[in-house]
Structures are given as structure tokens and as C-alpha cells.
Design an enzyme around this catalytic site. Structure first.
Site, PDB file in Angstrom:
ATOM      1  N   CYS A 337       0.839  -1.202   0.000  1.00 12.45           N
ATOM      2  CA  CYS A 337       0.000   0.000   0.000  1.00 12.45           C
ATOM      3  C   CYS A 337       0.881   1.262   0.000  1.00 12.45           C
ATOM      4  CB  CYS A 337      -0.965  -0.039   1.177  1.00 12.45           C
ATOM      5  SG  CYS A 337      -2.408   1.041   0.941  1.00 12.45           S
ATOM      6  N   HIS A 435      -3.683  -5.459   0.904  1.00 15.23           N
ATOM      7  CA  HIS A 435      -3.450  -5.888   2.274  1.00 15.23           C
ATOM      8  C   HIS A 435      -3.879  -7.343   2.442  1.00 15.23           C
ATOM      9  CE1 HIS A 435      -2.562  -1.903   3.912  1.00 15.23           C
ATOM     10  NE2 HIS A 435      -3.564  -1.428   3.182  1.00 15.23           N
TER      11      HIS A 435
END
Length: 492
Positions: A337, A435
Site C-alpha cells: 500500500c 493488504h
């Protein structure tokens, strides 16, 4: 419908874990249970099936109830992204930034939203277990409170107060709370729990008597230190720091060391929980002031709630120099991310969405650039890791669009054919916005094999389920469950 609210004498007294344990306890008794937290402040968040986001602890509590998480379970979420402001999430959607100075302002609209969400959960459950935030004894925040007594009064929910004996002064914490609360708030509390007790609980009988005599609240039990909770994700970075302090040092006999810099605004660090259980892996979060280790097989740049600020912090620690040295030695790098975005040439934030700085030079290890936009990507995904061909499942939760030549070598290919992330030409440096990758056993095993490690191939979700059941069993023994049910107006 029945409901009870668990409040605490402070942060990190174990409210989240007790709520999760109570949710599983009553769910195991065949009840339809729902968790609820009117307001949370955390950078550890989860994506709901309908594409919203809520606090990670509330999502875990939904799992304890054996029900999918919904945005009504945590209608107000604050995600700190600077010392003076936090991203405001309302019913799962980003609503802008709330400055720290606004915490003392009128929140009647947010309180109304919280009560509406709570009523929705009540309509579908036999019991709602509510978690407070911080402490109701912070009377300077009482006027516009929606997290503790403000909500409890608005929704007419009885309260149980939790004291943490491990940090000391638990008698003073509970008796002191009684002393500073006003009459209405004091009367809302129906009992108390002592949490995190080590040793023989009978040794605290005199302490329980003192608290009862000075407050008039009834004792509901003394909960031992719950070692079985070790597999459950931490609520915030403070708990992460504590776990790191407890596990500092090297682990002889492990094949690979994986290092993660401890960024100030680190987010969703439960991404890496499954790596802790791998017998061949030593997982270490590197604190500020310490160099990234020379002997690491892999350095992971984690998610962050303030990408540019944490990128600048990364440089201030000299970690950029350590990272380049690691790459020159042929070490692997993975960015998740915000960590992926930092690996590019530049991160720009022209609308100042995450902070005051408009742009920052990236680490230059992937040929990409990232521009922050107001459109937040929130969704669960499935696909494959292009480096190993392993199936993956996870979720996106990010601002920003990353583009550039390196994306022609994507890290992830989704089930619908779209792609995300990038790989360097030699495949040693990669990143993506996804994630939860390491929670997929096949990906974890394949990725660790690239490092020369053998995975245990464990489905980490089974470990979490076992932990929830173990915590519930401990609470059955430690608490007066019938009295708690009576306070909640629940008929067992």
C-alpha cells in the site's frame, strides 16, 4: 433488545479483547450477537463486504459473533494522519479530515448517526455488546462525548467499567473514576471488571471489597492475563510497541530475517501476523533510532496513514541509505500500500489530502509515481501473485493512483483480469496496494520459498478462531456471566 457497554479506566485496558471474548461467549450459547463501537480512533481498519471500512478490532468482534462486519458496527472511525488531525470515516466512507481542535465541538449529528446504527444492530440481534473508547473519567471531553457516557445515555445502555491491574493503581483508577463522574454517569455504571491479573486472583479479594465499598458497583470478576489472545490482531500501534519490547532480540535457528520499519503512522500491521508463527522466520519491526539490519533477507515497507510524512521520516532515520545498501547486496524489498507508493520516484498530494506537504521524492526503486486523489479504493479482492502464480485474497484500502512503466510488470493480477502493483526487472523489488497477502497460505509459502524458508502452511484464520474460543472459555470461568446477562437485560 439486550445490550451492555464495556468502558475502561483508560486506553489499552483490554476493552476490545473483552468485548470479542464476550461476543464469542454468548454466540457459543446460541445467541445472535452483534458488536458495536460508536467511535473509534485507529489506523488498523478492515473492509466490510459492502465496501466500507471499520476499525479492525470491531471486525474481529464481528468474527467472534460469527457474522460479517458491517459499517453500522463502527459508524464513526477516526484515522490519525498527523499530530493535529485525523481522517473522518462515517458509516464506512471518508468524510474529510477532523482537526484535533474539533474534538471539543458539538458532535450531535455524529451521535445521532451512532444511535441509528446501534438501533439497526438491535433490530437484528438478541444482544449487542458495545465498546467504549478511552475513559469516561476524561471529564474534559464529556460535554460532546459520543464514545462513552454520551452514547450510553443517548441509547440507554448500562455500563461495565474495566480496570487494568497490570499497569498498577487499579483501585485508584476505579475509585477515582467514581469520584470524578457526575451523578448520572456514575449511576449508569452497574459493575466493574478487573483485567490482566497475573497469579492467584484470591489475593485481590480485599481490593475488590475496597472498590465495592467506595463505589457501590458490583464486582463481576477478575480476568487473568489472556495468553491465548496472542494470535489476535492488535488494535493500535501502542500494543505493537509493547509486543516488540517483549520479543526483542534474535531468534537462533531461524533461516530468514524479515525487517519492517516502524513508521509513525503505520497502518494495518496485522498484515504480517501470520509471519510471526512461521518457524523459519524471524519477524522484526525496527524502531526509530535503529538501523535496518544488514542480514535481513527481506525488508517490507508497510502501510501508512500519512504516506508523505512517513516517507520523510523514513529518510530522517537514514533508513533510505540502509535500504539501498540492502538492495545492492541483492536483498528483496516488498512494499504494501503506502509502502509500495514510497518505492516509486515521487508521491504527490496536490489537494493536501493527507497533510500539508504537496509532494515528496520517493525512494526510486520502482519506476512509478503516485498522485493522491479523494477517491478512496475500498474492496475485497482475489487473484494471483504474478511472481509465483499463487492465488491470493485480500483487500484494497488506499488513496492514490500509481502509474508508470513498472506497472507493465504487475505484482498482482485480479480475478477479473485487472492488475495492481509493480515488479523490478530482476523481480527482487515489488509492491502492491493489497493488504492481507500473507494471510493466504499458498502465497505465504511460495513467497517464503523465494527467501529460502519453508512455510508451516497454516491457515492463520484457524488460529484466530481457536484463540477466540479460548478467550471465551477463560471469561466463562473468570466472570459472573449470569450477572452480566442480568445487567444487559438478557434472559439466558
Amino acid at each position: 433488545m439486550a445490550a451492555i457497554m464495556i468502558q475502561g479506566c483508560g486506553s489499552d485496558v483490554g476493552k476490545s479483547l473483552l468485548v470479542a471474548g464476550l461476543c464469542r461467549l454468548f454466540a457459543n450459547r446460541g445467541l445472535v450477537v452483534r458488536p458495536f463501537k460508536p467511535q473509534n480512533m485507529s489506523n488498523n481498519a478492515a473492509v466490510t463486504p459492502d465496501g466500507g471500512e471499520i476499525g479492525r478490532s470491531t471486525a474481529l468482534q464481528a468474527l467472534a459473533c460469527r457474522t460479517p462486519p458491517t459499517v453500522d458496527m463502527n459508524p464513526v472511525l477516526l484515522k490519525p494522519q498527523s499530530d493535529i488531525g485525523a481522517q473522518l470515516i462515517v458509516r464506512g466512507r471518508r468524510q474529510g479530515v477532523m482537526q484535533a481542535s474539533a474534538h471539543g465541538r458539538d458532535k450531535r449529528e455524529l451521535l445521532q448517526i451512532a444511535v441509528e446504527s446501534f438501533r439497526q444492530l438491535q433490530s437484528e440481534a438478541q444482544l449487542v455488546v458495545v465498546e467504549g473508547a478511552g475513559s469516561p473519567a476524561e471529564t474534559n471531553l464529556r460535554t460532546h462525548d459520543i464514545a462513552n457516557m454520551g452514547f450510553a445515555h443517548a441509547a440507554d445502555v448500562p455500563v461495565v467499567l474495566v480496570g487494568d491491574i497490570d499497569r498498577g493503581h487499579v483501585i485508584a483508577s476505579l475509585v477515582g473514576a467514581h469520584a470524578v463522574l457526575d451523578d448520572m454517569d456514575r449511576a449508569r455504571i452497574r459493575g466493574f471488571i478487573i483485567n490482566k491479573f497475573r497469579g492467584d486472583a484470591r489475593l485481590f479479594d480485599d481490593g475488590l471489597q475496597t472498590i465495592e465499598s467506595r463505589t457501590g458497583w458490583q464486582r463481576l470478576g477478575v480476568v487473568p492475563w489472556l495468553h491465548e489472545a496472542g494470535a489476535l490482531p492488535a488494535e493500535d500501534a501502542m500494543q505493537l510497541d509493547q509486543s516488540l519490547a517483549a520479543s526483542s532480540g534474535t531468534s537462533p535457528g531461524r533461516r530468514v530475517r524479515i525487517a519492517i520499519p516502524r513508521l509513525p503512522h503505520i497502518a494495518n500491521f496485522d498484515d504480517f501476523d501470520p509471519l510471526r508463527t512461521e518457524p523459519d522466520v524471524e519477524l522484526m519491526f525496527v524502531p526509530p533510532g535503529k538501523p535496518l539490519p544488514l542480514d535481513a533477507s527481506l525488508i517490507i515497507l508497510p502501510g501508512s496513514k500519512a504516506t508523505i510524512a512517513d516517507l520523510e521520516f523514513f529518510r530522517s532515520q537514514g533508513w533510505d541509505i540502509d535500504l539501498l545498501a540492502h538492495v545492492r547486496r541483492g536483498g528483496r524489498v516488498l512494499g504494501i500500500c503506502a509502502g509500495y507508493q514510497m518505492l516509486g520516484h515521487e508521491v504527490s498530494d496536490p489537494e493536501r489530502i493527507e497533510g500539508h506537504q504537496a509532494s515528496a521524492r520517493g525512494l526510486g526503486l520502482l519506476d512509478i509515481t503516485t498522485t493522491m486523489t479523494g477517491n478512496k479504493q475500498l474492496r475485497a479482492i482475489t487473484g494471483v501473485d504474478t511472481a509465483t502464480g499463487s492465488p491470493i485474497a485480500g483487500y484494497e484500502m488506499h488513496l492514490g493512483v500509481s502509474t508508470g512503466p513498472a506497472t507493465s510488470r504487475p505484482f498482482i493480477r485480479f480475478a477479473n483480469g485487472a492488475t495492481d502493483g509493480a515488479l523490478s526487472p530482476d523481480g527482487l523489488i515489488g509492491g502492491c496496494h493489497i493488504h492481507g497477502l500473507f494471510h493466504t497460505p499458498t502465497f505465504r509459502a511460495a513467497f517464503l520459498s523465494l527467501l529460502g524458508a519453508t512455510s508451516n502452511n497454516e491457515d492463520y484464520s484457524y488460529r484466530v478462531e481457536r484463540s477466540l474460543d479460548a478467550v471465551a472459555a477463560s471469561l466463562e470461568q473468570a466472570l459472573d456471566v449470569d450477572r452480566i446477562a442480568s445487567i444487559a437485560k438478557l434472559t439466558l
